[in-house]
Design a protein around this motif. Structure first.
Motif, PDB file in Angstrom:
ATOM      1  N   UNK A  88      12.014 -29.526  15.460  1.00  0.00           N
ATOM      2  CA  UNK A  88      11.689 -30.580  16.438  1.00  0.00           C
ATOM      3  C   UNK A  88      12.440 -30.302  17.740  1.00  0.00           C
ATOM      4  N   UNK A  89      11.673 -30.151  18.828  1.00  0.00           N
ATOM      5  CA  UNK A  89      12.273 -29.863  20.136  1.00  0.00           C
ATOM      6  C   UNK A  89      12.453 -31.158  20.911  1.00  0.00           C
ATOM      7  N   UNK A  90      13.686 -31.374  21.377  1.00  0.00           N
ATOM      8  CA  UNK A  90      13.972 -32.623  22.097  1.00  0.00           C
ATOM      9  C   UNK A  90      14.592 -32.311  23.459  1.00  0.00           C
ATOM     10  N   UNK A  91      13.803 -32.415  24.552  1.00  0.00           N
ATOM     11  CA  UNK A  91      14.391 -32.184  25.880  1.00  0.00           C
ATOM     12  C   UNK A  91      15.322 -33.334  26.246  1.00  0.00           C
ATOM     13  N   UNK A  92      16.465 -32.992  26.814  1.00  0.00           N
ATOM     14  CA  UNK A  92      17.473 -34.013  27.144  1.00  0.00           C
ATOM     15  C   UNK A  92      17.894 -33.879  28.587  1.00  0.00           C
ATOM     16  N   UNK A  93      17.801 -34.965  29.340  1.00  0.00           N
ATOM     17  CA  UNK A  93      18.352 -34.956  30.686  1.00  0.00           C
ATOM     18  C   UNK A  93      19.039 -36.292  30.932  1.00  0.00           C
ATOM     19  N   UNK A  94      20.364 -36.269  30.913  1.00  0.00           N
ATOM     20  CA  UNK A  94      21.171 -37.490  31.068  1.00  0.00           C
ATOM     21  C   UNK A  94      20.732 -38.595  30.117  1.00  0.00           C
ATOM     22  N   UNK A  95      20.874 -38.360  28.842  1.00  0.00           N
ATOM     23  CA  UNK A  95      20.394 -39.312  27.836  1.00  0.00           C
ATOM     24  C   UNK A  95      21.502 -39.728  26.874  1.00  0.00           C
ATOM     25  N   UNK A  96      22.759 -39.814  27.355  1.00  0.00           N
ATOM     26  CA  UNK A  96      23.867 -40.109  26.440  1.00  0.00           C
ATOM     27  C   UNK A  96      23.638 -41.385  25.627  1.00  0.00           C
ATOM     28  N   UNK A  97      22.922 -42.344  26.216  1.00  0.00           N
ATOM     29  CA  UNK A  97      22.725 -43.612  25.506  1.00  0.00           C
ATOM     30  C   UNK A  97      21.656 -43.524  24.424  1.00  0.00           C
ATOM     31  N   UNK A 113      11.346 -29.429   5.546  1.00  0.00           N
ATOM     32  CA  UNK A 113      12.710 -29.211   6.007  1.00  0.00           C
ATOM     33  C   UNK A 113      12.735 -29.384   7.530  1.00  0.00           C
ATOM     34  N   UNK A 114      13.497 -30.369   8.013  1.00  0.00           N
ATOM     35  CA  UNK A 114      13.463 -30.660   9.453  1.00  0.00           C
ATOM     36  C   UNK A 114      14.695 -30.121  10.186  1.00  0.00           C
ATOM     37  N   UNK A 115      14.436 -29.316  11.233  1.00  0.00           N
ATOM     38  CA  UNK A 115      15.522 -28.821  12.084  1.00  0.00           C
ATOM     39  C   UNK A 115      15.373 -29.469  13.458  1.00  0.00           C
ATOM     40  N   UNK A 116      16.497 -29.823  14.064  1.00  0.00           N
ATOM     41  CA  UNK A 116      16.436 -30.431  15.400  1.00  0.00           C
ATOM     42  C   UNK A 116      16.967 -29.454  16.441  1.00  0.00           C
ATOM     43  N   UNK A 117      16.262 -29.334  17.556  1.00  0.00           N
ATOM     44  CA  UNK A 117      16.719 -28.490  18.666  1.00  0.00           C
ATOM     45  C   UNK A 117      16.842 -29.351  19.915  1.00  0.00           C
ATOM     46  N   UNK A 118      18.080 -29.715  20.261  1.00  0.00           N
ATOM     47  CA  UNK A 118      18.292 -30.467  21.498  1.00  0.00           C
ATOM     48  C   UNK A 118      18.377 -29.461  22.644  1.00  0.00           C
ATOM     49  N   UNK A 149      21.340 -26.520  19.420  1.00  0.00           N
ATOM     50  CA  UNK A 149      21.195 -26.917  20.827  1.00  0.00           C
ATOM     51  C   UNK A 149      21.117 -25.700  21.742  1.00  0.00           C
ATOM     52  N   UNK A 150      20.524 -25.945  22.892  1.00  0.00           N
ATOM     53  CA  UNK A 150      20.532 -24.964  23.981  1.00  0.00           C
ATOM     54  C   UNK A 150      20.976 -25.762  25.198  1.00  0.00           C
ATOM     55  N   UNK A 164      10.778 -21.280  22.370  1.00  0.00           N
ATOM     56  CA  UNK A 164      11.319 -19.930  22.153  1.00  0.00           C
ATOM     57  C   UNK A 164      12.356 -19.904  21.035  1.00  0.00           C
ATOM     58  N   UNK A 165      13.185 -20.935  20.969  1.00  0.00           N
ATOM     59  CA  UNK A 165      14.267 -20.937  19.989  1.00  0.00           C
ATOM     60  C   UNK A 165      13.830 -21.456  18.620  1.00  0.00           C
ATOM     61  N   UNK A 166      12.708 -22.152  18.569  1.00  0.00           N
ATOM     62  CA  UNK A 166      12.296 -22.811  17.326  1.00  0.00           C
ATOM     63  C   UNK A 166      12.020 -21.797  16.216  1.00  0.00           C
ATOM     64  N   UNK A 167      12.125 -22.272  14.970  1.00  0.00           N
ATOM     65  CA  UNK A 167      11.714 -21.403  13.863  1.00  0.00           C
ATOM     66  C   UNK A 167      10.931 -22.237  12.857  1.00  0.00           C
TER      67      UNK A 167
END
Ligand code: UDP
Ligand code: MG
Length: 315
Positions: A13-22, A41-46, A71-72, A89-92
């Motif tokens: 699962x790809x999750x784009x993050x931009x200033x999302x601390x909350x 099997x779930x992998x998270x990619x922040x 993370x990247x 690109x990073x996902x598998x």
């Protein structure tokens, strides 16, 4: 009897993050609670798109205690499109999902999407947002206008309300990665690569925490760039306007000459209309130059062949 072991499938699962601390903690808890509902099997990619708040340290803390989270971190802000590309690109694994962190793309849909993509013949399960409510009337109006416009001028069709939120098979991801243009418009790219896509709809929900980083001007630019990267019809349109105004000016010239022959005193009377016509023509010229300029700038940016993003670190 030989027992055959059932292969466990993996979803990144790809999750784009931009200033999302909350939003990150609530999102992570939600995904974890849902991961028990599906056999996959779930992998998270922040993918941190150059956040200036505490997002990166929050992501790193989660990564320390959960080895299914990766993370990247970008070296600076590159935009959501670049974050999605880096994530792909990073996902598998056999399946890849893209989802926003603010819980506006309901994670509750994920088990259903996973079930559909693994058991039915679809290559992509996409999503559409409906009912944005009265609060977003103006944005919805422009959003609908954008979909109408882009579908009118481009070969690949976008579904109104379509989100980046989707689950894809590996072959779809590999095809998307082949399109390495630096000015990326993901929704257009998703549609351009094709494949059998099923759309699920969901009702709009407000952001849980934080605020959107999109401004109205930013969305306008996104729309214009979307049209420029998927269609050359605006250029044809410019030629048509040029031809039309040329024909009108020929008619106008004939009219002026004939009137001057018939009525010798008439030449001074048309001053106001002449200025109006002059302004009209020159504004069309400027507009056309602007349209052409947009395409030239797209070529300029593309020929530099710069990388889509630069990463500072990853795990
Ligand atoms: N996002 C990003 N880079 C940006 C803008 C947004 O990575 O330049 C991420 C953001 O953190 C969120 C997702 O993209 O996970 C959607 O952003 P947002 O909620 O601001 O957009 P909207 O829901 O209004 O489309
Ligand atoms: Mg959002």
């Amino acid at each position: 009897m030989v027992k055959t072991k059932k292969r466990i499938l993996t979803l990144s699962i790809i999750v784009p993050i931009y200033n999302e601390e909350e939003s990150i903690p609530a999102f992570y808890d939600k995904i974890k609670s849902l991961s028990f509902l599906t056999p996959i099997n779930i992998l998270l990619y922040f993918i941190d798109d150059g956040s200036t708040d505490n997002s990166v340290s929050i992501i790193k803390k989660i990564t320390c205690k959960d080895d299914k989270v990766h993370y990247v971190v970008f070296s600076r802000h590159f935009g959501k499109e670049a974050a999605i590309y880096a994530g792909l690109q990073h996902s598998c694994g056999e399946y890849v999902a893209v989802i926003d962190v603010d819980l506006q793309d309901p994670p509750e849909l994920l088990p259903k999407m996973i079930k559909m993509i693994t058991e039915e013949q679809w290559d992509v399960i996409g999503t559409r947002r409906i009912n944005r409510g009265k609060k977003y009337k103006i944005r919805s109006f422009f959003s609908n206008l954008f979909y109408k416009m882009i579908n009118l001028v481009s070969d690949s069709q976008l579904v109104p309300g379509e989100r980046d939120y989707r689950v894809m098979e590996r072959k779809v991801v590999d095809s998307i990665l082949l399109l390495s243009e630096s000015q990326r418009f993901s929704r257009g790219i998703f549609s351009w690569v094709g494949f059998r896509t099923k759309y699920l709809t969901f009702e709009n929900v407000d952001r849980v925490k934080g605020k959107t980083s999109w401004t109205f001007l930013g969305l306008m630019k996104y729309a214009v760039d979307g049209v420029v990267s998927f269609s050359t019809i605006p250029l044809t349109f410019v030629i048509l306007i040029g031809l039309l105004s040329f024909s009108l000016s020929v008619l106008g010239a004939i009219f002026v000459v004939v009137r001057a022959i018939l009525d010798k005193n008439s030449s001074i009377a048309g001053w106001a209309s002449m200025i109006t016509i002059l302004l009209f023509i020159s504004s069309i010229q400027l507009l056309s130059l602007g349209v052409i300029g947009k395409y030239i700038s797209a070529i300029f940016l593309e020929t530099k062949q710069r990388p889509i993003y630069i990463k500072r670190e990853s795990k």
